[in-house]
Design an enzyme around this catalytic site. Structure first.
Site, PDB file in Angstrom:
ATOM      1  N   GLU A 142       0.745  -1.121   0.001  1.00  0.00           N
ATOM      2  CA  GLU A 142       0.117  -0.154   0.082  1.00  0.00           C
ATOM      3  C   GLU A 142       0.651   1.221  -0.099  1.00  0.00           C
ATOM      4  OE1 GLU A 142      -3.126  -0.255   2.890  1.00  0.00           O
ATOM      5  OE2 GLU A 142      -4.115  -1.598   1.722  1.00  0.00           O
ATOM      6  N   GLU A 300      -6.131  -8.227  -1.057  1.00  0.00           N
ATOM      7  CA  GLU A 300      -6.564  -8.401   0.117  1.00  0.00           C
ATOM      8  C   GLU A 300      -8.152  -8.103  -0.015  1.00  0.00           C
ATOM      9  OE1 GLU A 300      -4.924  -5.689   2.910  1.00  0.00           O
ATOM     10  OE2 GLU A 300      -2.895  -6.238   2.233  1.00  0.00           O
TER      11      GLU A 300
HETATM   12  C1  GAL Z   1      -4.385  -3.115   4.496  1.00  0.00           C
HETATM   13  C2  GAL Z   1      -3.211  -3.419   4.748  1.00  0.00           C
HETATM   14  C3  GAL Z   1      -2.952  -4.709   5.538  1.00  0.00           C
HETATM   15  C4  GAL Z   1      -3.695  -4.664   6.901  1.00  0.00           C
HETATM   16  C5  GAL Z   1      -5.037  -4.323   6.345  1.00  0.00           C
HETATM   17  C6  GAL Z   1      -5.904  -4.417   7.806  1.00  0.00           C
HETATM   18  O1  GAL Z   1      -4.838  -1.878   4.023  1.00  0.00           O
HETATM   19  O2  GAL Z   1      -2.505  -3.651   3.459  1.00  0.00           O
HETATM   20  O3  GAL Z   1      -1.775  -4.779   5.862  1.00  0.00           O
HETATM   21  O4  GAL Z   1      -3.317  -3.760   7.559  1.00  0.00           O
HETATM   22  O5  GAL Z   1      -5.284  -3.307   5.644  1.00  0.00           O
HETATM   23  O6  GAL Z   1      -6.047  -3.179   8.367  1.00  0.00           O
END
Ligand code: GAL
Length: 651
Positions: A142, A300
């Protein structure tokens, strides 16, 4: 469709790994992302690498036939690095390091950080580049356009400006620095903006340039890593996981350096009651597909209640695990990886839920995920099929940034303006592409360019040509207001577009949260808000007229024929019923197939290949819906997706 998970072997006792990985394989997982935060385990001391644990994790994943997306771990440098090279941390405006202990706080340009991060990437890619299971690499995590006040970043900003303007005279002129005696008399006076300082007090030209520079700088970091990965793993494909964030880089430029787009997909866990935001989430997915005009990957995916950055949200409602993954697939995400396999028991994110809870007892969400894995297998034949759209919504990075810097009126946000048109057309069951300002417009029958606030001359010309050649263009209030330097154009709005739009703005009223009333020339009455352009229709036909205010009876929106095409100018902000009707009218005029009777919560997305067209019908709501689709009575449970295939010779 490929289903995967994000897994953190370094968070769990090693004797749990095999059981976890076996269960992944048995459930139908086919790809696992690892290592994006594991630098302190990979290089526990400067120059001493320990890959044995990671080798064992990779061996196990291979043993169970799972593919791997390996990440470069540069988001979280180890503490020894900050201790030995304190300059590696981001600095605030006055050059003070920000506190360590959180992630993502490294300065992309610090020479020691660049050296050490390049080395860890080099060593990792040499070690894992030849493993057949490592199918792709993710760079960092990110990434954002950081604002750093260190000397290196400041010098780089100055050289970026020198390249752009050549001389201080040109730069002062571009920013209009005579205002408030802000002229720079030496390059040394130019500094990064103070974070948290009220940006409204700063020169908008300078601020927009700084954001462009910060994005270019981040891209340079991506390029450095991508070069190392390519050198050591010439066969691989590379990405980075993107998201919509405050310090958003220019994603269109970023992904020119990479092979595919990936996105972290966390749809809202509580659906809006008023229906105004129904298609908001599919907007994000269409945006991601539009970045490279290709299918993409979800790195994700939502798996449970979200928390830790904020108090916890609702948990995922039954149907959402499966439904939102399939929704992503429908919009072009050929692989969806769920974040995360199991909820962390330790560390800051222990309340951001994964598929399995802290208890490690698989529950409702896990079983729904298992069901998704099964369904994904049956959809495998659709992976790789394309998404063709007749309708596009144009996104402009410069307009996005400029409107963040200078909010126009209460309630007026750039993304909301894009979503209004995206939602209007989506609600008719047609595909919508979100495209960049550089995209070839001639592919589309309809282009919406809402709030195109900063419009360089060449884009203005291309839009004009598009209409002239037969396209239907929609532009709106707050369009063609600024030139490339983020200065107001001395012309009646929409600047340089009056010929195509057949109207000009004689005055405007930023009404904020107030509501006004307009009447359509078909007799329909609508509420409008935020902004009211008072139009002088020189050649255009008014389609909306104000019913109140001192500008009662003036035009609020119009349509004009220009060349072989036409241009709508919508001078105010309305609500869903208006956008839906406008979309229906334009789709009928352009003879594009659409579905006028869809229930408000239903999304239809179409993927196709040479032989078949696949209609993805998705119910994004808590209620069962029933409707007729292509002669069939379709019933969809909450968050259910059904796919209907029509072979091309049947069409
Ligand atoms: C995303 C990030 C993950 C984790 C997730 C939940 O934005 O890439 O590493 O932090 O959020 O908070």
């Amino acid at each position: 469709m490929i289903i995967g998970v994000d897994y953190y072997p370094e968070h769990w006792d090693e004797d749990m790994w095999e059981k976890d990985i076996r269960l992944m394989a048995e459930t139908g997982v086919s790809v696992v992302r690892i290592a994006e935060f594991a630098w302190c385990r990979i290089e526990p001391q400067e120059g001493c690498f320990d890959f044995e644990w990671l080798d064992r994790a990779v061996d196990l994943l291979e043993k169970y036939g799972l593919d791997i997306i390996m990440c470069t771990p540069t988001n979280c440098p180890p503490l020894w690095l900050y201790e030995k090279y304190p300059s590696a941390v981001i600095k605030d405006h006055s050059g003070r390091p920000i506190e360590t202990g959180i992630r993502g706080h490294r300065c992309y340009n610090d020479p020691d950080f660049v050296r050490l991060s390049s080395r860890v990437v080099d060593v990792m890619t040499k070690r894992y580049g030849k493993r057949k299971s490592v199918k792709a690499w993710q760079i960092d995590n990110e990434l954002e356009s950081n604002i750093c006040g260190c000397d290196t970043c400041t010098q780089r900003y100055r050289s970026w400006l020198k390249d752009r303007y050549g001389s201080l005279k040109e730069l002062n002129n571009a920013y209009g620095n005579t205002v408030w005696s802000g002229e720079f008399s030496s390059w040394e006076q130019i500094k990064p903006p103070a974070e948290g300082y009220n940006r409204a007090w700063l020169n908008p030209g300078y601020m927009l340039d700084y954001l462009r520079f910060a994005s270019d700088d981040m891209i340079e970091f991506v390029r450095t890593q991508a070069e190392i990965i390519r050198r050591n793993c010439p066969e691989t494909v590379i990405t980075t996981n993107s998201w919509f964030c405050e310090k958003m880089p220019d994603l269109h430029k970023t992904f020119k350096e990479l092979d595919f787009v990936s996105y972290d997909n966390y749809p809202p866990l509580r659906l809006p009651d008023n229906g105004e935001e129904y298609y908001s989430h599919s907007f994000h997915l269409d945006f991601m597909r539009g970045i490279s005009n290709k299918n993409f990957c979800i790195m994700e995916q939502l798996s449970g209640a979200m928390g830790c950055w904020m108090p916890m949200t609702h948990t995922v409602y039954p149907g959402m695990i499966k439904g939102y993954s399939l929704q992503a697939f429908a919009h072009g995400a050929d692989a969806v990886l769920h974040f995360r396999w199991r909820t962390a028991c330790k560390g800051a994110e222990m309340h951001w839920h994964g598929l399995i809870d802290h208890s490690n007892v698989p529950g409702r969400r896990f079983y729904e995920f298992a069901d998704l894995c099964k369904e994904a297998r049956s959809l495998e034949r659709i992976r790789g099929t394309g998404i063709r759209s007749d309708v596009a919504v144009l996104y402009s990075y410069d307009s996005d940034m400029a409107l963040r810097l200078q909010p126009q009126t209460d309630g007026f946000y750039y993304y909301d303006q894009l979503k209004a048109y995206h939602g209007g057309f989506s609600s008719c069951g047609v595909n919508v592409d979100i495209i960049s300002a550089e995209c070839d417009l001639s592919k589309y029958k309809i282009v919406c360019a809402p709030a195109l606030y900063v419009c360089p001359e060449n884009l203005r010309r291309r839009l004009e040509e598009y209409v002239e050649q037969g396209g239907t263009l929609i532009i709106t209030c707050r369009s063609l207001v600024k030139d490339e330097n983020n200065n107001c154009i001395m012309s009646q709005l929409p600047a340089g577009f009056d010929g195509i739009s057949g109207c000009c703005v004689s005055e405007y009223d930023p009404v904020g949260y107030d509501r006004m009333t307009v009447e359509g020339n078909d007799g329909n009455v609508y509420q409008c808000t935020c902004w009211c352009d008072i139009l002088n229709c020189t050649g255009a036909e008014p389609i909306l007229t104000y019913r109140d205010g001192f500008y009662k009876n003036s035009a609020a929106a119009s349509v004009n024929c220009f060349g072989k095409g036409n241009c709508y100018y919508i001078g105010t902000v309305l609500f869903r019923d208006f956008y839906r009707r406008l979309a229906q009218k334009i789709l009928s005029d352009r003879k594009i197939e659409f579905f006028p009777q869809l229930p408000g919560s239903v999304e239809i997305t179409v993927r196709e290949n040479e032989y078949s067209t696949y209609y993805f019908c998705f119910n994004n709501s808590y209620k069962q819906v029933k409707f007729v689709f292509k002669g069939e009575c379709l019933e969809l449970a909450p968050f259910e997706m059904k796919v209907r295939e029509v072979t091309k010779n049947q069409l």
